[in-house]
Enzyme design. Structure first.
Site, short mmCIF file in Angstrom:
data_model
loop_
_atom_site.label_atom_id
_atom_site.label_comp_id
_atom_site.label_asym_id
_atom_site.label_seq_id
_atom_site.Cartn_x
_atom_site.Cartn_y
_atom_site.Cartn_z
N GLU A 168 0.80 -1.24 0.00
CA GLU A 168 0.00 0.00 0.00
C GLU A 168 0.83 1.29 0.00
N TYR A 170 3.53 1.95 1.98
CA TYR A 170 4.16 2.31 3.26
C TYR A 170 5.68 2.07 3.19
N ARG A 218 2.71 -8.71 4.21
CA ARG A 218 1.79 -8.20 3.18
C ARG A 218 2.62 -7.60 2.06
N HIS A 256 -1.59 3.80 -1.68
CA HIS A 256 -2.66 4.75 -1.35
C HIS A 256 -2.71 5.92 -2.32
N GLN A 343 -17.85 4.60 3.68
CA GLN A 343 -18.37 5.81 4.33
C GLN A 343 -18.15 5.87 5.83
P1 FAD Z 1 -35.95 6.57 2.56
O1 FAD Z 1 -34.92 5.69 2.01
O2 FAD Z 1 -36.40 7.69 1.71
O3 FAD Z 1 -37.19 5.67 2.98
C1 FAD Z 1 -38.42 6.19 3.40
C2 FAD Z 1 -39.50 5.17 3.14
O4 FAD Z 1 -40.70 5.60 3.74
C3 FAD Z 1 -39.80 4.97 1.67
O5 FAD Z 1 -39.72 3.60 1.34
C4 FAD Z 1 -41.23 5.50 1.53
O6 FAD Z 1 -41.97 4.81 0.53
C5 FAD Z 1 -41.80 5.26 2.92
N1 FAD Z 1 -42.91 6.13 3.30
C6 FAD Z 1 -42.99 7.48 3.23
N2 FAD Z 1 -44.16 7.91 3.74
C7 FAD Z 1 -44.84 6.81 4.15
C8 FAD Z 1 -46.12 6.61 4.78
N3 FAD Z 1 -46.90 7.61 5.11
N4 FAD Z 1 -46.50 5.35 5.05
C9 FAD Z 1 -45.70 4.30 4.74
N5 FAD Z 1 -44.50 4.44 4.15
C10 FAD Z 1 -44.06 5.69 3.87
N6 FAD Z 1 -26.64 7.09 0.84
C11 FAD Z 1 -25.45 6.67 1.22
O7 FAD Z 1 -25.18 6.63 2.41
N7 FAD Z 1 -24.51 6.25 0.30
C12 FAD Z 1 -24.76 6.27 -1.01
O8 FAD Z 1 -23.89 5.90 -1.79
C13 FAD Z 1 -26.03 6.70 -1.44
N8 FAD Z 1 -26.32 6.73 -2.75
C14 FAD Z 1 -27.54 7.17 -3.13
C15 FAD Z 1 -27.82 7.20 -4.49
C16 FAD Z 1 -29.06 7.62 -4.92
C17 FAD Z 1 -29.34 7.68 -6.39
C18 FAD Z 1 -30.05 8.00 -3.98
C19 FAD Z 1 -31.41 8.43 -4.42
C20 FAD Z 1 -29.77 7.98 -2.63
C21 FAD Z 1 -28.51 7.59 -2.21
N9 FAD Z 1 -28.16 7.57 -0.86
C22 FAD Z 1 -26.94 7.13 -0.47
C23 FAD Z 1 -29.05 8.15 0.16
C24 FAD Z 1 -29.75 7.07 0.97
O9 FAD Z 1 -30.39 6.17 0.13
C25 FAD Z 1 -30.72 7.77 1.92
O10 FAD Z 1 -29.98 8.62 2.77
C26 FAD Z 1 -31.49 6.78 2.76
O11 FAD Z 1 -32.24 5.93 1.93
C27 FAD Z 1 -32.42 7.50 3.71
O12 FAD Z 1 -33.11 6.54 4.45
P2 FAD Z 1 -34.54 6.80 5.09
O13 FAD Z 1 -34.94 5.50 5.63
O14 FAD Z 1 -34.45 7.97 5.99
O15 FAD Z 1 -35.47 7.26 3.89
P1 NAP Z 2 -26.91 17.15 -1.48
O1 NAP Z 2 -25.65 16.46 -1.32
O2 NAP Z 2 -27.38 18.06 -0.41
O3 NAP Z 2 -26.79 18.00 -2.83
C1 NAP Z 2 -27.79 18.81 -3.30
C2 NAP Z 2 -27.27 19.63 -4.50
O4 NAP Z 2 -28.31 20.45 -4.95
C3 NAP Z 2 -26.10 20.50 -4.16
O5 NAP Z 2 -25.19 20.42 -5.22
C4 NAP Z 2 -26.70 21.91 -4.08
O6 NAP Z 2 -25.67 22.76 -4.55
C5 NAP Z 2 -27.91 21.81 -4.97
N1 NAP Z 2 -29.07 22.59 -4.50
C6 NAP Z 2 -29.60 22.62 -3.25
N2 NAP Z 2 -30.68 23.42 -3.21
C7 NAP Z 2 -30.85 23.91 -4.47
C8 NAP Z 2 -31.79 24.79 -5.05
N3 NAP Z 2 -32.77 25.33 -4.34
N4 NAP Z 2 -31.65 25.07 -6.36
C9 NAP Z 2 -30.66 24.53 -7.09
N5 NAP Z 2 -29.74 23.70 -6.59
C10 NAP Z 2 -29.83 23.38 -5.29
O7 NAP Z 2 -28.08 16.15 -1.75
P2 NAP Z 2 -28.26 14.93 -2.75
O8 NAP Z 2 -27.29 14.94 -3.87
O9 NAP Z 2 -29.70 14.97 -3.06
O10 NAP Z 2 -27.95 13.67 -1.87
C11 NAP Z 2 -28.76 13.36 -0.74
C12 NAP Z 2 -27.95 12.62 0.28
O11 NAP Z 2 -27.65 11.33 -0.20
C13 NAP Z 2 -26.65 13.33 0.54
O12 NAP Z 2 -26.59 13.79 1.88
C14 NAP Z 2 -25.59 12.32 0.27
O13 NAP Z 2 -24.71 12.19 1.39
C15 NAP Z 2 -26.32 11.02 0.08
N6 NAP Z 2 -25.67 10.37 -1.06
C16 NAP Z 2 -24.42 9.88 -0.89
C17 NAP Z 2 -23.78 9.32 -1.95
C18 NAP Z 2 -22.41 8.74 -1.79
O14 NAP Z 2 -21.83 8.25 -2.76
N7 NAP Z 2 -21.82 8.72 -0.61
C19 NAP Z 2 -24.38 9.25 -3.18
C20 NAP Z 2 -25.65 9.77 -3.33
C21 NAP Z 2 -26.27 10.34 -2.26
P3 NAP Z 2 -25.78 24.33 -4.62
O15 NAP Z 2 -26.57 24.72 -3.42
O16 NAP Z 2 -24.36 24.80 -4.59
O17 NAP Z 2 -26.44 24.63 -5.91
FE1 SF4 Z 3 -16.96 0.14 5.41
FE2 SF4 Z 3 -19.25 -0.89 6.31
FE3 SF4 Z 3 -19.22 0.48 4.00
FE4 SF4 Z 3 -18.12 -1.96 4.20
S1 SF4 Z 3 -20.30 -1.43 4.40
S2 SF4 Z 3 -17.21 -0.19 3.24
S3 SF4 Z 3 -17.27 -1.89 6.25
S4 SF4 Z 3 -18.76 1.28 6.03
#
Ligand code: FAD
Ligand code: NAP
Ligand code: SF4
Length: 677
Positions: A168, A170, A218, A256, A343
């Site tokens: 890695e 080191y 390693r 790294h 993460q």
């Molecule tokens: P949600 O996942 O939004 O779940 C809420 C659930 O509640 C839904 O299934 C909905 O149908 C249900 N619901 C809402 N209202 C009601 C009701 N009244 N009755 C019954 N059911 C209801 N996060 C990461 O950490 N790493 C990533 O790489 C990552 N990549 C992402 C990529 C994409 C494209 C997207 C869209 C999201 C990504 N996220 C990622 C974000 C992550 O998925 C969310 O932060 C996470 O799913 C939030 O979990 P939650 O349970 O709070 O909400």
């Molecule tokens: P986010 O990270 O908060 O990004 C939102 C984007 O929208 C920002 O670029 C912001 O930039 C822009 N924005 C916000 N308000 C706006 C407005 N009113 N008009 C125009 N642009 C606006 O949210 P997200 O991309 O929706 O992701 C949601 C969560 O999922 C995040 O917290 C992230 O951690 C998680 N997630 C993680 C991964 C991962 O790979 N780890 C992948 C997907 C999602 P400006 O305000 O500068 O325009």
């Molecule tokens: Fe790290 Fe857990 Fe994500 Fe695996 S699932 S990469 S152990 S945070």
């Protein structure tokens, strides 16, 4: 360990003087607990749980043999008798569970984030601000003595052996490669000179610890950096290490500072196993395969195919301490799979925070987050089956509560069902498989297709109502936002609406980046991409003919013309994960995505998206504008006030706070709340 399942993986390994109960290694992971003496009881509990889960051999996080080797100021060090008392807590805990454990000796060389760094030559690394001092001849001699003393102390502390970290990028890797070793003396120049330090360390450690102590080394078999070793050099070193007294040869892939990803989700599973296989043919000691191996099927196949004698998995044991027991009992479908997101583990380490796991928030918090059986069974409703709700429901049920989970859609998963559409995020499906099975095992009553109202919930006499209803995508106020060419990320990823060849994405957060990757992917190429495709894309030569296994990457032909936009003036993607963000940025750059910061949105019309940057107007002539502008919480079920007698309402995940929400926070909040009820 005998089991009809995974016969190769679970077969014992006889090392002559000792026997390992199976071929699974929990690879070294720095948790941060090893750096402070007062955290050793927590570290012992963490390793004890993994030993109880059946893993054959555990390796600790890196412990420095001296202060110059520190990765961080005051990092874990083993250089005096006092140090062994802390470590005994760890070794005793592991041995009580029938496990075996090695202490990893890691000298960071020029990767140390401290001013006393040393290396083979005085060449600064691109990922550290400190320029190392080249070790003098006497400095090299005292470093060897420090390794020997460290190994002896590890033996006194009760370890079954040591792992010497030689990969890695080191210190020992820095001596091995011309990239960092430009010495003219007997420690530089030919490969025989460059390998003198690691080989001498192994030889002298072996002489000091005797024959009945495991020395695992390693070895970097693919450096993936300019000036890395050729395959012939890799083999020369491996054979010399064997002669010097190594018991097991572990393998490392990439420094790294390499610009090729080696462990993130988008790296195909077991991508580098065949490279370990080539090494195995050249030596007579057990060889370990590593990197992106996260389920027993691949691990079994690697050993069955003859590519390795053992398989090292580090993060998978953060995600599930009982990985091996579940595999041995034919319950692999219950494994909480590591999704390689980094993460909560590596991103935490680089931020100097305690490492844990996104899918298992108990990892490294075993003594603090406990799922204890309740003696007061309560009726609990969880609304929303996204990551937050699934975590809360399963932990509450595991603790003995009567749990009902309501989900408005026809399947569990929430936004994870959208995330798994992204190329390279296919692993997210494993988390849903895990939770589906966990709901069955813990006896949660799952009500799909039920969008419950507050009145309906109140009628059912719950003691607690946990709102995990997630978020609603934000629609920014931009003139023309209702135009037919405007789509939300949900339209694109979930509803699969047609998207033209020229696209502007509003919002460059995690979802904006993910949508860009999704739209760059040619749908006629199936996912996940093949290993050959991935090697070509990143310029990897697994034969490592020269240059540490690097070749020119194939030039990408972008599938779409994409603009990725944000209003902030900072670098796009600055908030993405430290260890994965650069991979996303590199992919988009290679595909010529135009990333624009400091954007003011003017309007959307038939011509496209009108913006201005620094007061200069610009028209992006696009077929579609895709909104990825963040999210707002969905909290319609939350009463304004908690009633005196009725159920207690709680909010978790997106429903609690939509900004900066990710699955790590969602899953952790669900577990912490449920464990506290
Ligand atoms: P949600 O996942 O939004 O779940 C809420 C659930 O509640 C839904 O299934 C909905 O149908 C249900 N619901 C809402 N209202 C009601 C009701 N009244 N009755 C019954 N059911 C209801 N996060 C990461 O950490 N790493 C990533 O790489 C990552 N990549 C992402 C990529 C994409 C494209 C997207 C869209 C999201 C990504 N996220 C990622 C974000 C992550 O998925 C969310 O932060 C996470 O799913 C939030 O979990 P939650 O349970 O709070 O909400
Ligand atoms: P986010 O990270 O908060 O990004 C939102 C984007 O929208 C920002 O670029 C912001 O930039 C822009 N924005 C916000 N308000 C706006 C407005 N009113 N008009 C125009 N642009 C606006 O949210 P997200 O991309 O929706 O992701 C949601 C969560 O999922 C995040 O917290 C992230 O951690 C998680 N997630 C993680 C991964 C991962 O790979 N780890 C992948 C997907 C999602 P400006 O305000 O500068 O325009
Ligand atoms: Fe790290 Fe857990 Fe994500 Fe695996 S699932 S990469 S152990 S945070």
């Amino acid at each position: 360990m005998t089991s009809p399942h995974y016969p190769h993986l679970l077969a014992p390994l006889n090392l002559g003087f000792t026997q390992l109960r199976n071929r699974c290694i929990m690879g070294s992971m720095h948790t941060g607990l090893e750096d402070r003496f007062y955290n050793y009881p927590k570290l012992a509990a963490y390793f004890k749980e993994r030993a109880r889960g059946g893993v054959g051999l555990i390796v600790t996080g890196g412990i420095s043999p001296n202060r110059r080797g520190w990765l961080l100021p005051f990092g874990g060090t083993m250089n005096s008798l006092v140090d062994i008392w802390n470590h005994r807590k760890v070794t005793e805990a592991v041995h009580e569970e029938g496990g075996k454990i090695l202490m990893q000796i890691l000298h960071s060389g020029r990767y140390g984030y401290q001013p006393f760094v040393v290396s083979a030559s005085s060449k600064k690394s691109p990922i550290s601000m400190f320029t190392p001092k080249a070790l003098s001849e006497s400095g090299i001699e005292s470093t060897i003595k420090d390794y020997v003393r460290c190994a002896r102390l590890a033996q006194k502390a009760g370890y079954d052996g040591i792992e010497i970290m030689g990969s890695e990028g080191y210190l020992l890797n820095q001596f091995l490669c011309v990239r960092t070793n430009q010495r003219q003396d007997r420690w530089g120049g030919s490969i025989e000179n460059r390998m003198r330090l690691p080989v001498e360390i192994v030889r002298r450690v072996r002489a000091a610890v005797g024959a009945n102590f495991i020395i695992m080394y390693r070895h970097s078999i693919l450096d993936l950096v300019e000036g890395g070793n050729s395959w012939d050099e890799v083999i020369t070193v491996a054979q010399a290490l064997e002669v010097a007294g190594v018991t097991i040869l572990n393998t490392g892939i990439g420094w790294h500072e390499a610009r090729v990803p080696t462990i993130v989700t988008s790296v195909p599973r077991a991508a580098f196993a065949s490279v370990a296989g080539r090494l195995k043919k050249a030596v007579n000691i057990p060889v370990v395969a590593s990197n992106r191996i996260n389920m027993p099927d691949q691990a079994e196949a690697i050993i069955a195919h003859g590519d390795a004698d053992m398989v090292s998995m580090a993060r998978p044991f953060l995600a599930d301490p009982a990985f091996v027991l579940k595999a041995a009992n034919g319950r692999a479908d219950e494994i909480n799979t590591c999704i390689a997101c980094n993460q909560a583990c590596l991103d935490h380490t680089f931020a100097n925070k305690r490492a844990s796991c996104l899918v298992n928030p108990r990892a490294a918090f075993e003594t603090e987050l406990k799922y204890v059986k309740t003696n007061k069974r309560q009726r609990i409703a969880v609304v929303g089956a996204g990551p937050a709700g699934l975590s809360a429901a399963t932990v509450a049920a595991e603790c003995g509560h009567d749990v009902t989970l309501f989900e408005s859609s026809e399947k569990i998963g929430g936004q994870f069902n959208i995330a798994m559409q992204i190329p390279g995020k296919e692993e997210f499906a494993e988390t849903m498989r895990y939770f589906k099975r966990r709901l069955e095992i813990t006896g949660v009553k799952v009500k799909l297709g039920q969008r419950v109202s507050r009145d309906e919930l109140l009628k059912q006499n719950f003691d607690h109502i946990i709102l995990a209803t997630g978020i609603a995508p934000r629609t920014p106020r931009i003139e023309g936002v209702e135009h037919a060419k405007v789509l939300s990320y949900i339209d694109v990823l979930l509803h699969k609406k047609a998207v033209g060849k020229r696209v502007a994405i509003i919002g460059a957060g995690g979802i904006g980046f993910d949508v860009a990757e999704y739209l760059l992917h040619d749908p006629s190429t199936s996912l996940p991409v093949s290993l050959a495709h991935w090697f070509a894309e990143w310029g990897v030569d697994p034969q490592a003919v020269q240059n540490g296994g690097l070749i020119a990457p194939v030039v990408a032909t972008p599938f779409r013309q994409i603009y990725l936009l944000q209003r902030k003036t900072s670098k796009l993607g600055a908030d993405l994960g430290k260890t994965s963000g650069w991979v996303h940025r590199a992919t988009l750059q290679r595909n010529k995505v135009e990333m624009l910061a400091g954007v003011e949105y003017q309007r959307i019309d038939d011509k496209g998206l009108h913006i201005s940057i620094n007061g200069e107007a610009r028209l992006l002539e696009v077929d579609n504008v895709i909104l990825c502008a963040g999210q707002d919480p969905l909290t319609e079920l939350m009463p304004d006030q908690q009633g005196e007698n009725g159920p207690r309402f709680h909010k978790i995940g997106g429903a609690a706070l939509a900004s900066e929400l990710d699955a790590k926070r969602a899953i952790r909040e669900g577990a912490v709340l449920a464990a506290s009820l």
